[in-house]
Design an enzyme around this catalytic site. Structure first.
Site, short mmCIF file in Angstrom:
data_model
loop_
_atom_site.label_atom_id
_atom_site.label_comp_id
_atom_site.label_asym_id
_atom_site.label_seq_id
_atom_site.Cartn_x
_atom_site.Cartn_y
_atom_site.Cartn_z
N VAL A 168 58.36 5.69 31.96
CA VAL A 168 56.89 5.56 32.02
C VAL A 168 56.30 5.45 30.62
O VAL A 168 55.44 4.59 30.37
CB VAL A 168 56.27 6.75 32.80
CG1 VAL A 168 54.75 6.62 32.85
CG2 VAL A 168 56.85 6.84 34.20
N ARG B 267 63.38 13.64 23.23
CA ARG B 267 64.46 14.61 23.03
C ARG B 267 65.46 14.08 22.01
O ARG B 267 65.91 14.79 21.13
CB ARG B 267 65.17 14.83 24.37
CG ARG B 267 65.03 16.21 24.91
CD ARG B 267 65.74 16.38 26.22
NE ARG B 267 65.73 15.16 27.03
CZ ARG B 267 65.58 15.13 28.34
NH1 ARG B 267 65.43 16.26 28.99
NH2 ARG B 267 65.60 14.00 29.00
N GLU C 110 46.22 10.00 37.73
CA GLU C 110 46.32 8.90 38.71
C GLU C 110 47.77 8.47 38.92
O GLU C 110 48.19 8.18 40.06
CB GLU C 110 45.48 7.71 38.21
CG GLU C 110 45.38 6.56 39.17
CD GLU C 110 44.69 6.93 40.48
OE1 GLU C 110 43.47 7.13 40.48
OE2 GLU C 110 45.39 7.03 41.51
N VAL D 173 50.60 10.12 41.61
CA VAL D 173 50.77 9.81 43.04
C VAL D 173 50.81 8.30 43.23
O VAL D 173 49.84 7.60 42.92
CB VAL D 173 49.63 10.42 43.89
CG1 VAL D 173 49.84 10.10 45.37
CG2 VAL D 173 49.55 11.93 43.69
N ILE E 121 49.20 2.55 42.27
CA ILE E 121 48.12 2.48 43.27
C ILE E 121 46.98 3.43 42.92
O ILE E 121 47.21 4.63 42.75
CB ILE E 121 48.65 2.86 44.68
CG1 ILE E 121 49.84 1.98 45.06
CG2 ILE E 121 47.55 2.77 45.72
CD1 ILE E 121 50.51 2.39 46.37
N GLU F 286 63.75 9.74 39.94
CA GLU F 286 63.46 10.83 39.02
C GLU F 286 64.73 11.14 38.22
O GLU F 286 65.84 10.74 38.61
CB GLU F 286 63.04 12.08 39.80
CG GLU F 286 61.74 11.93 40.54
CD GLU F 286 60.55 11.63 39.63
OE1 GLU F 286 60.29 12.40 38.70
OE2 GLU F 286 59.89 10.59 39.84
N ASP G 191 59.74 15.00 45.68
CA ASP G 191 58.77 14.17 44.97
C ASP G 191 57.61 13.78 45.91
O ASP G 191 56.43 13.93 45.57
CB ASP G 191 59.50 12.91 44.45
CG ASP G 191 58.57 11.92 43.79
OD1 ASP G 191 58.26 12.10 42.61
OD2 ASP G 191 58.16 10.96 44.47
N LYS H 76 53.50 14.89 45.91
CA LYS H 76 52.40 13.92 46.01
C LYS H 76 51.52 14.22 47.23
O LYS H 76 50.29 14.12 47.18
CB LYS H 76 52.97 12.50 46.09
CG LYS H 76 53.67 12.07 44.81
CD LYS H 76 54.52 10.82 45.05
CE LYS H 76 55.21 10.36 43.78
NZ LYS H 76 56.25 9.34 44.01
N GLY I 32 58.29 2.70 38.62
CA GLY I 32 58.71 1.71 37.62
C GLY I 32 57.85 1.80 36.37
O GLY I 32 56.74 2.36 36.39
P1 NAP Z 1 62.30 9.67 31.81
O1 NAP Z 1 62.61 8.22 31.81
O2 NAP Z 1 63.40 10.65 32.05
O3 NAP Z 1 61.55 10.01 30.44
C1 NAP Z 1 61.27 11.31 30.03
C2 NAP Z 1 60.93 11.28 28.55
O4 NAP Z 1 60.55 12.57 28.12
C3 NAP Z 1 62.11 10.84 27.66
O5 NAP Z 1 61.63 10.03 26.63
C4 NAP Z 1 62.64 12.16 27.10
O6 NAP Z 1 63.23 12.01 25.84
C5 NAP Z 1 61.35 12.94 26.98
N1 NAP Z 1 61.56 14.38 27.07
C6 NAP Z 1 61.98 15.10 28.14
N2 NAP Z 1 62.01 16.40 27.84
C7 NAP Z 1 61.60 16.51 26.55
C8 NAP Z 1 61.45 17.60 25.65
N3 NAP Z 1 61.69 18.85 26.06
N4 NAP Z 1 61.01 17.36 24.42
C9 NAP Z 1 60.74 16.08 24.01
N5 NAP Z 1 60.88 15.00 24.82
C10 NAP Z 1 61.31 15.22 26.07
O7 NAP Z 1 61.20 10.00 32.93
P2 NAP Z 1 60.13 8.99 33.55
O8 NAP Z 1 60.73 8.30 34.72
O9 NAP Z 1 59.48 8.23 32.49
O10 NAP Z 1 59.10 10.05 34.20
C11 NAP Z 1 58.19 10.74 33.40
C12 NAP Z 1 57.15 11.42 34.30
O11 NAP Z 1 56.46 10.43 35.02
C13 NAP Z 1 57.72 12.38 35.33
O12 NAP Z 1 56.81 13.42 35.52
C14 NAP Z 1 57.82 11.52 36.57
O13 NAP Z 1 57.76 12.28 37.76
C15 NAP Z 1 56.57 10.70 36.42
N6 NAP Z 1 56.58 9.43 37.13
C16 NAP Z 1 57.62 8.58 37.00
C17 NAP Z 1 57.58 7.35 37.63
C18 NAP Z 1 58.69 6.36 37.51
O14 NAP Z 1 58.62 5.31 38.14
N7 NAP Z 1 59.73 6.64 36.74
C19 NAP Z 1 56.45 7.00 38.40
C20 NAP Z 1 55.38 7.91 38.50
C21 NAP Z 1 55.44 9.11 37.85
P3 NAP Z 1 64.56 11.11 25.63
O15 NAP Z 1 64.12 9.69 25.86
O16 NAP Z 1 64.97 11.34 24.24
O17 NAP Z 1 65.52 11.60 26.66
N1 HSE Z 2 60.71 8.71 41.57
C1 HSE Z 2 59.43 8.35 42.03
C2 HSE Z 2 59.56 7.37 43.18
C3 HSE Z 2 58.65 7.72 40.91
O1 HSE Z 2 60.66 6.90 43.44
O2 HSE Z 2 58.57 7.10 43.84
C4 HSE Z 2 57.20 7.56 41.25
O3 HSE Z 2 56.57 8.78 41.33
#
Ligand code: NAP
Ligand code: HSE
Length: 431
Positions: free
Chosen positions: A15, A46, A130, A133, A137, A191, A202, A206, A303
């Site tokens: 994200v 991280r 926003e 969830v 959307i 996730e 998840d 939501k 995504g």
């Molecule tokens: P991700 O790809 O795993 O990215 C997490 C990021 O946070 C990485 O850059 C990681 O660093 C960093 N991080 C984690 N713990 C940390 C710490 N303690 N200190 C510093 N940096 C830290 O996760 P994501 O999919 O982007 O999701 C992020 C959030 O958005 C979550 O809450 C998820 O539920 C929400 N979300 C995701 C989506 C989706 O489609 N993926 C959609 C809606 C909402 P590194 O890169 O170095 O590992």
């Molecule tokens: N892992 C979540 C999904 C990302 O598949 O819908 C969006 O919140």
């Protein structure tokens, strides 16, 4: 444009990467629309050694997220790291410092929403979520703002992209669960721990957020009755198809008789219902409101860029508010509506039994359903000998009666095992 709003990004994974890309690509229009330039000044990750291929100088990266939150040159904190800690502490710290926060973290909002809303309110700044969830959307704002004058009765959604993607490919291609889950991870839908997706956690988070907003009552993630898709089999999918249904992981929040029912589970949905047509990683939310009637919100639920779009929209919103020393609408939780126990749910059920292939078995099974006041709508046998199965669809029954039926069926000598039990939401929009 002289004004600059400086952003501290906590996390730069799927994200966060989407946010950086959009802010860079759309910079000129975003500047005009916001009335200020949006500049990322600090990014916490991280692993500092990872090459991210993003339009950001190395100098903005740090592995100390507290520094990002506390930096003097950060006006808005964007939390896209996920998890409860340290994310929760960082968000609270930012709010304490009077910095608005944008987050995509549904887990955090579902668990600590009321405390975080209160902290934002006390500080007089925005907390926007926003993206938490249904990805791209717009649904938080419609519930909080556009429908603020209406009374919402029910919210039904396909709220998880990963599970919808998995179920779609299992249904349409007969693909295996494991293969499709790996693809969903590679596409950035899942996730960090994909059990959050497939186990329904998840979607439950939501659903809790949507229920809280829809019904002005604090619904915690743990209040949501939750079942995942792990035990949905190819046989269940084929049976649903033959009967005119598709299997979807759905979230339902419904207020009636002074109670709020909130549940997430896989269910048979009639093929002709609009939610049944929601494929791949798409999400959709169907809202029933007293005055507005039925509304449907549809789009990409996961995504990098779809989610990034929602995050950037929130950033622009809070930046505009900062420029006007204003803030957006508050969450209201003035009702304390009790949660309806799942035992009191009334719906139809599909039950698949592995049975002995001999006379009298059907009568025994039917007697057990009857003894618990569960009426059978359809029943037939599949297979013979050691692979004999009975498929049953019930009329509408109480969950507690269905459970008692299933418990007793499991003790019958003629029932080798209860292979599947799924809810059939044929009347989901009429209950
Ligand atoms: P991700 O790809 O795993 O990215 C997490 C990021 O946070 C990485 O850059 C990681 O660093 C960093 N991080 C984690 N713990 C940390 C710490 N303690 N200190 C510093 N940096 C830290 O996760 P994501 O999919 O982007 O999701 C992020 C959030 O958005 C979550 O809450 C998820 O539920 C929400 N979300 C995701 C989506 C989706 O489609 N993926 C959609 C809606 C909402 P590194 O890169 O170095 O590992
Ligand atoms: N892992 C979540 C999904 C990302 O598949 O819908 C969006 O919140």
């Amino acid at each position: 444009m002289d004004r600059v709003i400086r952003i501290g990004l906590l996390g730069c994974g799927t994200v966060g990467g989407g946010v950086v890309t959009i802010l860079d690509r759309e910079a000129d229009d975003i500047t005009v629309r916001t009335g200020a330039k949006l500049e990322i000044t600090h990014v916490a990750v991280r692993d500092l050694s990872r090459s991210r291929g993003l339009p950001l100088p190395d100098s903005v990266f740090t592995d100390d997220p507290v520094r990002v939150v506390e930096a003097d040159d950060v006006d808005v904190v964007v939390e896209v790291m996920g998890g409860i800690e340290p994310a929760g502490t960082l968000v609270r710290r930012a709010l304490e410092l009077g910095k608005p926060v944008v987050t995509a973290n549904k887990e955090l909002v579902a668990q600590q929403g009321p405390e975080l809303y209160a902290a934002a309110r006390a500080a007089g700044v925005d907390l926007a979520y926003e993206a938490a969830v249904a990805g791209a959307i717009p649904i938080i704002k419609p519930l909080k703002e556009s429908l603020a004058g209406d009374r919402i009765r029910r919210v039904v959604g396909i709220l998880n992209g990963t599970t919808n993607y998995i179920l779609t490919r299992m249904t349409e291609e007969g693909a295996s669960y494991e293969e499709v889950l790996a693809d969903a991870q590679a596409l950035g839908y899942a996730e960090a721990d994909p059990t959050a997706d497939v186990g329904g956690h998840d979607a439950a988070a939501k659903c809790a957020i949507l229920a809280s907003l829809a019904f002005d009552s604090s619904v915690h993630g743990d209040d949501v009755h939750r079942e995942g898709i792990e035990s949905v089999t190819a046989t269940d999918i084929r049976t649903a198809d033959r009967l005119g249904y598709v299997i979807k992981l759905i979230g339902i929040a419904h207020e009636s008789d002074g109670q709020v029912g909130v549940r997430v589970h896989p269910a048979f949905l009639p093929k002709e219902h609009p939610l049944a047509a929601v494929r791949d990683a798409f999400n959709a939310i169907y809202v029933e409101a007293e005055a507005a009637g039925e509304l449907m919100f549809y789009g990409r639920g996961a995504g990098a860029e779809p989610t990034g779009s929602a995050v950037v929209g929130d950033v622009i919103d809070v930046a505009r508010n900062l420029l006007q020393t204003a803030r957006g609408a508050y969450e209201t939780h003035h009702r304390t509506t009790p949660i309806r126990p799942i035992d009191e749910l009334a719906t139809q059920y599909y039950v698949l039994l592995d049975v002995a292939d001999r006379s009298g078995v059907l009568a025994e099974v039917a007697t057990t359903f009857g003894a618990h006041d569960v009426s059978i709508a359809q029943v037939w046998q599949e297979g013979h000998g050691d692979s004999a199965q009975l498929v049953l669809i019930t009329h509408r029954a109480l969950e507690r009666d269905l459970r008692a039926t299933v418990d007793e069926l499991a003790t019958l000598p003629s029932v080798r095992s209860v292979a599947s039990v799924l809810r059939v939401e044929a009347e989901v929009f009429e209950q």
